[in-house]
Design a protein around this motif. Structure first.
Motif, PDB file in Angstrom:
ATOM      1  N   LYS A  90      32.500  39.130  45.991  1.00 42.90           N
ATOM      2  CA  LYS A  90      33.912  39.438  45.770  1.00 42.90           C
ATOM      3  C   LYS A  90      34.672  38.256  45.165  1.00 42.90           C
ATOM      4  O   LYS A  90      35.394  38.407  44.175  1.00 42.90           O
ATOM      5  CB  LYS A  90      34.575  39.853  47.083  1.00 42.90           C
ATOM      6  N   ALA A  91      34.563  37.090  45.779  1.00 37.07           N
ATOM      7  CA  ALA A  91      35.390  35.956  45.360  1.00 37.07           C
ATOM      8  C   ALA A  91      35.011  35.441  43.984  1.00 37.07           C
ATOM      9  O   ALA A  91      35.857  34.899  43.263  1.00 37.07           O
ATOM     10  CB  ALA A  91      35.288  34.827  46.389  1.00 37.07           C
ATOM     11  N   ILE A  92      33.755  35.615  43.579  1.00 33.50           N
ATOM     12  CA  ILE A  92      33.306  35.141  42.270  1.00 33.50           C
ATOM     13  C   ILE A  92      33.530  36.187  41.186  1.00 33.50           C
ATOM     14  O   ILE A  92      33.366  35.916  39.997  1.00 33.50           O
ATOM     15  CB  ILE A  92      31.811  34.741  42.328  1.00 33.50           C
ATOM     16  N   ASN A  93      33.933  37.365  41.582  1.00 30.28           N
ATOM     17  CA  ASN A  93      34.070  38.492  40.658  1.00 30.28           C
ATOM     18  C   ASN A  93      35.450  38.513  39.997  1.00 30.28           C
ATOM     19  O   ASN A  93      36.295  37.653  40.220  1.00 30.28           O
ATOM     20  CB  ASN A  93      33.826  39.804  41.421  1.00 30.28           C
ATOM     21  N   TYR A  94      35.666  39.543  39.215  1.00 31.89           N
ATOM     22  CA  TYR A  94      36.962  39.794  38.586  1.00 31.89           C
ATOM     23  C   TYR A  94      37.871  40.544  39.561  1.00 31.89           C
ATOM     24  O   TYR A  94      37.414  41.195  40.504  1.00 31.89           O
ATOM     25  CB  TYR A  94      36.774  40.603  37.303  1.00 31.89           C
ATOM     26  N   GLU A  95      39.153  40.453  39.318  1.00 30.97           N
ATOM     27  CA  GLU A  95      40.117  41.173  40.140  1.00 30.97           C
ATOM     28  C   GLU A  95      39.925  42.685  40.008  1.00 30.97           C
ATOM     29  O   GLU A  95      39.488  43.180  38.969  1.00 30.97           O
ATOM     30  CB  GLU A  95      41.546  40.820  39.727  1.00 30.97           C
ATOM     31  N   PHE A  96      40.285  43.393  41.065  1.00 34.00           N
ATOM     32  CA  PHE A  96      40.434  44.833  40.922  1.00 34.00           C
ATOM     33  C   PHE A  96      41.833  45.114  40.388  1.00 34.00           C
ATOM     34  O   PHE A  96      42.836  44.662  40.959  1.00 34.00           O
ATOM     35  CB  PHE A  96      40.251  45.566  42.251  1.00 34.00           C
ATOM     36  N   GLN A  97      41.913  45.831  39.284  1.00 31.47           N
ATOM     37  CA  GLN A  97      43.195  46.299  38.753  1.00 31.47           C
ATOM     38  C   GLN A  97      43.303  47.811  38.889  1.00 31.47           C
ATOM     39  O   GLN A  97      44.213  48.321  39.512  1.00 31.47           O
ATOM     40  CB  GLN A  97      43.350  45.868  37.296  1.00 31.47           C
ATOM     41  N   ASN A  98      42.353  48.504  38.289  1.00 33.03           N
ATOM     42  CA  ASN A  98      42.215  49.936  38.528  1.00 33.03           C
ATOM     43  C   ASN A  98      40.820  50.352  38.061  1.00 33.03           C
ATOM     44  O   ASN A  98      40.039  49.523  37.586  1.00 33.03           O
ATOM     45  CB  ASN A  98      43.336  50.755  37.871  1.00 33.03           C
ATOM     46  N   ALA A  99      40.514  51.623  38.204  1.00 33.17           N
ATOM     47  CA  ALA A  99      39.204  52.110  37.773  1.00 33.17           C
ATOM     48  C   ALA A  99      39.089  51.948  36.261  1.00 33.17           C
ATOM     49  O   ALA A  99      39.952  52.408  35.508  1.00 33.17           O
ATOM     50  CB  ALA A  99      39.024  53.573  38.176  1.00 33.17           C
ATOM     51  N   MET A 100      38.018  51.327  35.821  1.00 34.35           N
ATOM     52  CA  MET A 100      37.899  50.961  34.411  1.00 34.35           C
ATOM     53  C   MET A 100      37.313  52.078  33.551  1.00 34.35           C
ATOM     54  O   MET A 100      37.094  51.884  32.354  1.00 34.35           O
ATOM     55  CB  MET A 100      37.076  49.683  34.278  1.00 34.35           C
ATOM     56  N   ASP A 101      37.082  53.237  34.135  1.00 31.80           N
ATOM     57  CA  ASP A 101      36.595  54.389  33.363  1.00 31.80           C
ATOM     58  C   ASP A 101      37.702  55.411  33.124  1.00 31.80           C
ATOM     59  O   ASP A 101      37.427  56.553  32.757  1.00 31.80           O
ATOM     60  CB  ASP A 101      35.419  55.056  34.081  1.00 31.80           C
ATOM     61  N   VAL A 200      48.419  37.466  50.735  1.00 24.95           N
ATOM     62  CA  VAL A 200      49.722  37.828  50.160  1.00 24.95           C
ATOM     63  C   VAL A 200      49.711  39.179  49.461  1.00 24.95           C
ATOM     64  O   VAL A 200      50.770  39.705  49.121  1.00 24.95           O
ATOM     65  CB  VAL A 200      50.200  36.749  49.165  1.00 24.95           C
ATOM     66  N   THR A 201      48.538  39.765  49.229  1.00 24.11           N
ATOM     67  CA  THR A 201      48.488  41.006  48.470  1.00 24.11           C
ATOM     68  C   THR A 201      47.353  41.885  48.985  1.00 24.11           C
ATOM     69  O   THR A 201      46.616  41.501  49.898  1.00 24.11           O
ATOM     70  CB  THR A 201      48.326  40.719  46.971  1.00 24.11           C
ATOM     71  N   PHE A 202      47.194  43.062  48.388  1.00 20.89           N
ATOM     72  CA  PHE A 202      46.278  44.039  48.978  1.00 20.89           C
ATOM     73  C   PHE A 202      44.827  43.840  48.579  1.00 20.89           C
ATOM     74  O   PHE A 202      43.927  44.062  49.391  1.00 20.89           O
ATOM     75  CB  PHE A 202      46.743  45.465  48.650  1.00 20.89           C
ATOM     76  N   ALA A 203      44.536  43.404  47.340  1.00 22.89           N
ATOM     77  CA  ALA A 203      43.149  43.453  46.882  1.00 22.89           C
ATOM     78  C   ALA A 203      42.611  42.144  46.349  1.00 22.89           C
ATOM     79  O   ALA A 203      41.393  41.966  46.316  1.00 22.89           O
ATOM     80  CB  ALA A 203      42.994  44.533  45.797  1.00 22.89           C
ATOM     81  N   ASN A 204      43.456  41.239  45.907  1.00 22.44           N
ATOM     82  CA  ASN A 204      42.980  40.060  45.167  1.00 22.44           C
ATOM     83  C   ASN A 204      43.580  38.778  45.733  1.00 22.44           C
ATOM     84  O   ASN A 204      44.403  38.126  45.099  1.00 22.44           O
ATOM     85  CB  ASN A 204      43.337  40.202  43.678  1.00 22.44           C
ATOM     86  N   MET A 565      35.716  45.595  45.540  1.00 23.51           N
ATOM     87  CA  MET A 565      36.526  46.051  46.668  1.00 23.51           C
ATOM     88  C   MET A 565      37.551  44.981  47.032  1.00 23.51           C
ATOM     89  O   MET A 565      37.445  43.819  46.632  1.00 23.51           O
ATOM     90  CB  MET A 565      35.629  46.368  47.862  1.00 23.51           C
ATOM     91  N   GLY A 566      38.551  45.372  47.807  1.00 17.08           N
ATOM     92  CA  GLY A 566      39.619  44.451  48.167  1.00 17.08           C
ATOM     93  C   GLY A 566      39.107  43.255  48.939  1.00 17.08           C
ATOM     94  O   GLY A 566      38.191  43.367  49.761  1.00 17.08           O
ATOM     95  N   ILE A 567      39.698  42.097  48.655  1.00 21.41           N
ATOM     96  CA  ILE A 567      39.322  40.874  49.365  1.00 21.41           C
ATOM     97  C   ILE A 567      40.561  40.273  50.011  1.00 21.41           C
ATOM     98  O   ILE A 567      41.511  39.907  49.323  1.00 21.41           O
ATOM     99  CB  ILE A 567      38.621  39.863  48.413  1.00 21.41           C
ATOM    100  N   PRO A 568      40.603  40.237  51.352  1.00 16.83           N
ATOM    101  CA  PRO A 568      39.625  40.830  52.247  1.00 16.83           C
ATOM    102  C   PRO A 568      39.899  42.317  52.448  1.00 16.83           C
ATOM    103  O   PRO A 568      40.974  42.815  52.093  1.00 16.83           O
ATOM    104  CB  PRO A 568      39.834  40.064  53.545  1.00 16.83           C
ATOM    105  N   GLU A 573      43.241  47.831  53.546  1.00 16.40           N
ATOM    106  CA  GLU A 573      43.416  48.958  54.459  1.00 16.40           C
ATOM    107  C   GLU A 573      44.811  48.964  55.086  1.00 16.40           C
ATOM    108  O   GLU A 573      45.340  50.033  55.402  1.00 16.40           O
ATOM    109  CB  GLU A 573      42.344  48.916  55.541  1.00 16.40           C
ATOM    110  N   ALA A 574      45.408  47.798  55.265  1.00 16.14           N
ATOM    111  CA  ALA A 574      46.752  47.739  55.828  1.00 16.14           C
ATOM    112  C   ALA A 574      47.828  48.046  54.792  1.00 16.14           C
ATOM    113  O   ALA A 574      48.997  48.233  55.149  1.00 16.14           O
ATOM    114  CB  ALA A 574      47.012  46.361  56.442  1.00 16.14           C
ATOM    115  N   SER A 575      47.455  48.105  53.525  1.00 20.82           N
ATOM    116  CA  SER A 575      48.425  48.307  52.446  1.00 20.82           C
ATOM    117  C   SER A 575      48.473  49.751  51.965  1.00 20.82           C
ATOM    118  O   SER A 575      49.531  50.226  51.524  1.00 20.82           O
ATOM    119  CB  SER A 575      48.085  47.402  51.257  1.00 20.82           C
ATOM    120  N   CYS A 576      47.346  50.428  51.982  1.00 23.15           N
ATOM    121  CA  CYS A 576      47.258  51.770  51.404  1.00 23.15           C
ATOM    122  C   CYS A 576      47.510  52.794  52.497  1.00 23.15           C
ATOM    123  O   CYS A 576      46.594  53.146  53.247  1.00 23.15           O
ATOM    124  CB  CYS A 576      45.907  51.960  50.724  1.00 23.15           C
TER     125      CYS A 576
END
Length: 754
Positions: A90-101, A200-204, A565-568, A573-576
């Motif tokens: 997760k931490a080495i990956n790209y941010e989740f923005q939205n589904a890329m398809d 500070v945020t939901f996924a990144n 997936m969201g980190i952490p 889960e507390a945001s959605c």
């Protein structure tokens, strides 16, 4: 057995484990669909820690024609050596923005997480959590009986390795059962930042890690001195299921089966069976009453739309023409599936006063002709294709103006579709909610496969072969059905949307490039990287949808299934949440993101106890039945960062919604309840020191059975016993070493001076 014509395959092809912080007990993840849950099971140990759920893996010998010969265990082999490689990327990956398809108009570019660390070796050292491969063999093995040379634990991962902030991260362990089958247990649900800063945020959240993971499962089998390599599987360690037994209206299996049907890799359904194909959708809506108050009002006990009620179910399950109006009316309440919505949009464009369609729309319609769902609008599809072909031949010369008007028209039609569909079923948010909320994909739809079956049902073109029986486990099934049932069962316990990013797995499983379509025995298996090949982590400083779809989602390896997936996971889960969290003016808390895994509003254990008190008047008992509390009420909902960080700290102390038996059944007039889904096993941290509940007990016991002296005495003793227990709980907690829950003053919450 002639081993020359046999393949050995590990099942499930994708196994689901779940994190938990109990180090003394664990559970086995449900293996198959319709598996009966153990009644009144505890999901936490005696210390109040959540039991992790292990994914169990088996090996089957299957011939080249797909016939299952046998399950391969320690009973019929010389040895089975399992090899598992878990990682968290997760931490080495790209941010989740939205589904890329989602297409060029919707899919967003993704910058790197922790982009301030630019050098690739440094990123791997600090951000990649990878303990390498662990091996295990034999019967009933566990870390407790490992030899000195053996290590069954994934305990060597380090976050920010080589710095003063280095943290050891435990990702899980391996075990085997009495037959030598593999059990994979995951992490302990621990999440933290390297420097102690809050999320500070939901996924990144940069600088953060969690201990979910995924990876490869391999096995070497020795039979008569010859070693065979089994086809590998994948395991994903996911967050806990806080509402076990409640299914999503759309599961990940529904998503994958829809993909495979469109690709012609599974046969298109010839017959719709009510209990197999339709009832699970309806039952999901009803069961979600336990985790969302809006579902409770709309589909719950005594609701006109309780699809499982004795009054309504016989009508829904019958293809009698007399029930056709009801079926058609209910069908129209479901929003169109994605392909049907796309057809409706193109049809609306073609019927504008100044139609503006292009070759793109025609190509989309031609592709629909090959889809099974096209048979529910075939004549309209043929007519529209012919109409657009004529339009393109006679297209206006002013192409620039046509394109400009066309884009405006497409946007307007898309927005009107969303407005019409927002109130339709199922009442869940979709992939684009929050990013493009004026798009139909802002709401979750059934898959094409599900929607087609629903249309057949609405028209009365279905059969009723009776309820699908529950089973105790995979061993209750015929041997030939066991391998596929294991994969289906694990995928079915994962939600099939919305993918923003999701709970267990996410959007890229609906890409055919992820799947091993050349497998002659079973195509519902992921492409998996060779054992010595590491996944690629870097595709440039920004990951574009084009690059991602072309290069990133072709094969799986350790850490690739969960990296977006969201980190952490706790902050996601507390945001959605559900509707009233985003617009308090809503009458009901609809729609919801993931109520079947992350509850929104629940019936508390105390409510169950009070409504089950026969000394109370019926109306007072009904008040308790209807009293649904916010599941995350223990974390201050008026301050976002307090809430998400509270979830990080105390995720294991909040309740798990489970079905509890009521024996004898609760009778309210002519109404009878034998079980209820209840928020259970809440830590005493969140139940002690509650003067409002004590005040309620005093008032409810004020006139308890006062008309009969002996009963009055018994009733008074009953209330005094409850009050004394509350006092003792308060004293015990005060003498414990558990940190009290956080409370807030008016000034802390709202500011201002006296």
């Amino acid at each position: 057995m002639n081993t020359s014509s046999v393949k050995y395959l590990i099942y499930p092809a994708i196994g689901i484990a779940r994190v938990g912080n109990s180090d003394t007990e664990h559970l086995i993840s449900p293996e198959v669909s319709n598996q009966a849950l153990e009644t009144d099971i505890n999901y936490k140990d005696k210390e109040g820690r959540v039991k992790p759920q292990a994914a169990k893996f088996r090996i089957y010998a299957i011939d080249l024609d797909g016939n299952v010969i046998e399950e391969v265990t320690a009973d019929n082999t010389q040895s089975i050596e399992w090899r598992v490689h878990l990682a968290n990327r997760k931490a080495i990956n790209y941010e989740f923005q939205n589904a890329m398809d989602l297409g060029k108009q919707l899919a967003l570019d993704c910058p790197l997480r922790n982009a301030n660390i630019t050098e690739q070796d440094e990123r791997r050292r600090k951000l990649l959590l990878d303990s390498g491969v662990r091996s295990i063999s034999g019967r009933s093995r566990a870390p407790s009986n490992a030899e000195k040379t053996e290590n069954f634990c994934f305990d060597s991962a380090r976050f920010f390795e080589g710095t003063t902030h280095e943290q050891k991260v435990y990702l899980g362990q391996l075990r085997t059962d009495e037959k030598g089958r593999l059990l994979v247990l995951g992490g302990q649900g621990k999440s933290a930042s390297f420097d102690g800063k809050p999320a500070v945020t939901f996924a990144n959240n940069d600088g953060w890690y969690d201990d979910v993971s995924d990876g490869t499962v391999r096995a070497s089998i020795t039979i008569n001195g010859e070693v065979f390599e089994a086809e590998p599987a994948m395991v994903a360690v996911t967050p806990p299921n806080f509402a076990p037994g409640i299914q999503g209206a759309v599961t990940m299996y529904d998503v994958v089966a829809d993909l495979f049907e469109k690709q012609g890799m599974i046969e298109s359904q010839k017959e719709v069976d009510f209990y197999r194909d339709i009832y699970p959708i309806f039952k999901s809506l009803v069961d979600n009453q336990a985790v969302n108050a809006g579902f409770y009002f709309s589909f719950g006990e005594n609701s006109p739309a309780d699809f499982t009620s004795k009054a309504l179910l016989p009508q829904l399950s019958s293809n009698d023409p007399a029930h056709l109006p009801l079926r058609q009316k209910l069908f129209k309440q479901f929003r169109p599936s994605e392909t049907v919505a796309q057809f409706q949009r193109i049809d609306a464009l073609a019927h504008l006063p100044n139609p503006s369609v292009s070759q793109t729309e025609l190509d989309q319609l031609l592709a629909m002709k090959e889809m099974p769902i096209s048979d529910i609008f075939w004549d309209k599809l043929q007519h529209l294709i012919a109409k657009i072909e004529c339009m393109l031949i006679n297209q206006q010369k002013n192409v620039g103006l046509t394109l400009q008007v066309g884009q405006i028209a497409k946007q307007a039609i898309s927005e009107s579709q969303e407005a019409l569909e927002a109130e339709q079923l199922p009442p869940f948010y979709g992939d684009t909610y929050g990013d493009f909320s004026n798009n139909p994909l802002a709401n979750l739809s059934l898959t094409d496969k599900q929607y087609r079956a629903l249309k057949y049902w609405a028209d009365g073109d279905f059969v009723n072969n009776g309820e699908v029986c529950t089973v105790g486990g995979v061993d209750d099934l015929d041997l030939q059905n066991q391998p596929s049932a294991l994969t289906q069962g694990h995928l079915a316990q994962c939600l099939g949307g919305p993918f923003h990013p999701g709970i267990e797995l996410t959007w890229f499983l609906r890409l055919i490039s992820m799947w091993n379509t050349d497998n002659i025995i079973d195509k519902m298996r992921l492409n998996i990287l060779p054992e010595t090949t590491e996944p690629e982590d870097y595709y440039g400083p920004v990951l574009t949808p084009d690059i991602a779809l072309a290069q990133m989602f072709n094969a799986s390896g350790p850490g690739t299934l969960t990296r977006f997936m969201g980190i952490p996971w706790q902050t996601d889960e507390a945001s959605c949440r559900s509707g009233q969290d985003y617009d308090p003016a809503y009458y009901l808390p609809l729609a919801s993101f993931w109520s079947a895994r992350v509850p929104n509003q629940v019936l508390s254990q105390r409510s169950l106890e009070r409504l089950n008190d026969p000394s109370l008047p019926p109306l007072q008992r009904l008040k308790h039945l209807d009293y649904r509390q916010d599941w995350l009420r223990f974390f201050n909902s008026t301050h976002y960062q307090t809430q998400i960080n509270g979830m990080v700290q105390d995720w294991d102390k909040i309740g798990i919604v489970k079905q509890q038996s009521i024996n004898p059944p609760l009778t309210l007039g002519s109404y009878e309840l034998s079980s209820l889904w209840v928020e259970s096993e809440v830590s005493t941290k969140f139940t002690v020191n509650d003067p409002s509940y004590r005040e309620l007990l005093h008032m409810e016991g004020l006139t308890s059975n006062q008309d009969v002296k002996n009963e009055m005495h018994a009733g008074a003793n009953h209330y005094q016993t409850m009050l004394r227990k509350l006092e003792q709980d308060d004293i015990n907690f005060a003498n414990s070493d558990v940190k009290p829950r956080q409370t807030f003053t008016r000034k802390q919450l709202f500011g201002g001076n006296r």
